[in-house]
Design a protein around this motif. Structure first.
Motif, PDB file in Angstrom:
ATOM      1  N   UNK A  55       9.681 -10.346  -9.147  1.00  0.00           N
ATOM      2  CA  UNK A  55       9.615  -9.236 -10.081  1.00  0.00           C
ATOM      3  C   UNK A  55       8.176  -8.741 -10.188  1.00  0.00           C
ATOM      4  N   UNK A  56       8.017  -7.465 -10.479  1.00  0.00           N
ATOM      5  CA  UNK A  56       6.672  -6.933 -10.692  1.00  0.00           C
ATOM      6  C   UNK A  56       6.713  -5.917 -11.831  1.00  0.00           C
ATOM      7  N   UNK A  57       5.551  -5.678 -12.426  1.00  0.00           N
ATOM      8  CA  UNK A  57       5.437  -4.719 -13.520  1.00  0.00           C
ATOM      9  C   UNK A  57       5.215  -3.319 -12.963  1.00  0.00           C
ATOM     10  N   UNK A  58       5.689  -2.354 -13.688  1.00  0.00           N
ATOM     11  CA  UNK A  58       5.418  -0.964 -13.369  1.00  0.00           C
ATOM     12  C   UNK A  58       5.028  -0.232 -14.632  1.00  0.00           C
ATOM     13  N   UNK A  59       4.224   0.795 -14.483  1.00  0.00           N
ATOM     14  CA  UNK A  59       3.813   1.637 -15.600  1.00  0.00           C
ATOM     15  C   UNK A  59       3.724   3.068 -15.110  1.00  0.00           C
ATOM     16  N   UNK A  60       4.121   3.983 -15.990  1.00  0.00           N
ATOM     17  CA  UNK A  60       3.968   5.407 -15.714  1.00  0.00           C
ATOM     18  C   UNK A  60       4.023   6.137 -17.048  1.00  0.00           C
ATOM     19  N   UNK A  61       3.607   7.384 -17.048  1.00  0.00           N
ATOM     20  CA  UNK A  61       3.708   8.203 -18.242  1.00  0.00           C
ATOM     21  C   UNK A  61       5.011   8.981 -18.199  1.00  0.00           C
ATOM     22  N   UNK A  62       5.679   9.051 -19.354  1.00  0.00           N
ATOM     23  CA  UNK A  62       6.894   9.846 -19.488  1.00  0.00           C
ATOM     24  C   UNK A  62       6.698  10.856 -20.611  1.00  0.00           C
ATOM     25  N   UNK A  90       9.759  -9.296 -23.236  1.00  0.00           N
ATOM     26  CA  UNK A  90       9.668  -9.434 -24.686  1.00  0.00           C
ATOM     27  C   UNK A  90       8.562 -10.417 -25.051  1.00  0.00           C
ATOM     28  N   UNK A  91       7.800 -10.074 -26.075  1.00  0.00           N
ATOM     29  CA  UNK A  91       6.705 -10.920 -26.527  1.00  0.00           C
ATOM     30  C   UNK A  91       5.413 -10.760 -25.745  1.00  0.00           C
ATOM     31  N   UNK A  92       5.365  -9.831 -24.798  1.00  0.00           N
ATOM     32  CA  UNK A  92       4.176  -9.641 -23.961  1.00  0.00           C
ATOM     33  C   UNK A  92       3.089  -8.859 -24.684  1.00  0.00           C
ATOM     34  N   UNK A 104      -8.349  -2.732 -14.929  1.00  0.00           N
ATOM     35  CA  UNK A 104      -7.026  -2.163 -15.023  1.00  0.00           C
ATOM     36  C   UNK A 104      -6.197  -2.804 -16.111  1.00  0.00           C
ATOM     37  N   UNK A 105      -4.952  -2.349 -16.194  1.00  0.00           N
ATOM     38  CA  UNK A 105      -4.025  -2.874 -17.187  1.00  0.00           C
ATOM     39  C   UNK A 105      -3.484  -4.218 -16.724  1.00  0.00           C
ATOM     40  N   UNK A 106      -3.273  -5.100 -17.685  1.00  0.00           N
ATOM     41  CA  UNK A 106      -2.776  -6.437 -17.396  1.00  0.00           C
ATOM     42  C   UNK A 106      -1.741  -6.807 -18.456  1.00  0.00           C
ATOM     43  N   UNK A 107      -0.615  -7.356 -18.024  1.00  0.00           N
ATOM     44  CA  UNK A 107       0.431  -7.801 -18.935  1.00  0.00           C
ATOM     45  C   UNK A 107       0.345  -9.312 -19.066  1.00  0.00           C
ATOM     46  N   UNK A 108       0.146  -9.779 -20.292  1.00  0.00           N
ATOM     47  CA  UNK A 108       0.182 -11.211 -20.589  1.00  0.00           C
ATOM     48  C   UNK A 108       1.588 -11.505 -21.090  1.00  0.00           C
ATOM     49  N   UNK A 109       2.383 -12.163 -20.231  1.00  0.00           N
ATOM     50  CA  UNK A 109       3.799 -12.343 -20.486  1.00  0.00           C
ATOM     51  C   UNK A 109       4.119 -13.818 -20.725  1.00  0.00           C
ATOM     52  N   UNK A 110       4.561 -14.170 -21.945  1.00  0.00           N
ATOM     53  CA  UNK A 110       4.878 -15.572 -22.237  1.00  0.00           C
ATOM     54  C   UNK A 110       6.141 -16.075 -21.545  1.00  0.00           C
ATOM     55  N   UNK A 111       6.914 -15.192 -20.947  1.00  0.00           N
ATOM     56  CA  UNK A 111       8.175 -15.567 -20.297  1.00  0.00           C
ATOM     57  C   UNK A 111       8.004 -15.978 -18.843  1.00  0.00           C
ATOM     58  N   UNK A 112       6.815 -15.791 -18.291  1.00  0.00           N
ATOM     59  CA  UNK A 112       6.573 -16.082 -16.880  1.00  0.00           C
ATOM     60  C   UNK A 112       6.529 -17.590 -16.655  1.00  0.00           C
ATOM     61  N   UNK A 113       7.294 -18.042 -15.656  1.00  0.00           N
ATOM     62  CA  UNK A 113       7.265 -19.456 -15.283  1.00  0.00           C
ATOM     63  C   UNK A 113       6.434 -19.676 -14.023  1.00  0.00           C
ATOM     64  N   UNK A 114       6.288 -18.631 -13.211  1.00  0.00           N
ATOM     65  CA  UNK A 114       5.406 -18.724 -12.043  1.00  0.00           C
ATOM     66  C   UNK A 114       4.995 -17.321 -11.613  1.00  0.00           C
ATOM     67  N   UNK A 122       5.928 -11.925 -10.465  1.00  0.00           N
ATOM     68  CA  UNK A 122       6.207 -13.090 -11.307  1.00  0.00           C
ATOM     69  C   UNK A 122       7.684 -13.438 -11.267  1.00  0.00           C
ATOM     70  N   UNK A 123       7.988 -14.600 -11.877  1.00  0.00           N
ATOM     71  CA  UNK A 123       9.360 -15.064 -12.034  1.00  0.00           C
ATOM     72  C   UNK A 123       9.508 -15.584 -13.447  1.00  0.00           C
ATOM     73  N   UNK A 124      10.644 -15.312 -14.093  1.00  0.00           N
ATOM     74  CA  UNK A 124      10.897 -15.814 -15.450  1.00  0.00           C
ATOM     75  C   UNK A 124      11.931 -16.899 -15.412  1.00  0.00           C
TER      76      UNK A 124
END
Length: 124
Positions: A55-62, A90-92, A104-114, A122-124
């Motif tokens: 999985x990977x994060x994406x961002x864009x303006x809407x 959730x919870x990021x 750049x932007x960085x997501x700190x995600x507590x659901x990531x297992x690796x 990442x993988x949850x």
């Protein structure tokens, strides 16, 4: 911070996604440079299939949220998250980093297992 669905209903039990002040300032500056109205438009944060960890994060303006989006507001920035992505992030915390190694932007995600070695997926 407020959390609403796109139809205006407030949801007290939805997991929060936080945005740091530096991330909000950077995103609002970019929104402005794109000529978008920050009272309607926002940053879409989503999860997509891809990368070596799955999985990977994406961002864009809407211009506006979709009907089923959860809308978060932090430091005057609106963040739109679709239901499928919400379960992974959730919870990021969305942060903006600037330094010698990376910017750049960085997501700190507590659901990531690796995460992959480069930190792009990442993988949850």
């Amino acid at each position: 911070m407020s959390t609403d669905s796109a139809d205006g209903a407030t949801a007290e039990t939805r997991p929060e996604i936080e945005v740091t002040e530096s991330a909000a300032e950077q995103a609002l500056s970019l929104l402005d440079s794109e000529g978008l109205d920050s009272s309607e438009a926002g940053l879409r944060l989503f999860v997509q299939q891809g990368g070596c960890a799955g999985l990977s994060y994406g961002m864009r303006f809407d211009d506006a949220p979709d009907e089923d989006d959860t809308i978060y507001e932090h430091h005057e920035l609106r963040v739109f998250v679709d239901p499928a992505s919400l379960k992974y992030i959730e919870g990021s915390v969305l942060d903006y980093e600037s330094g010698l190694q990376a910017e750049g932007f960085h997501v700190e995600n507590p659901n990531v297992v690796s995460e992959c070695g480069c930190g792009e997926s990442f993988r949850t």
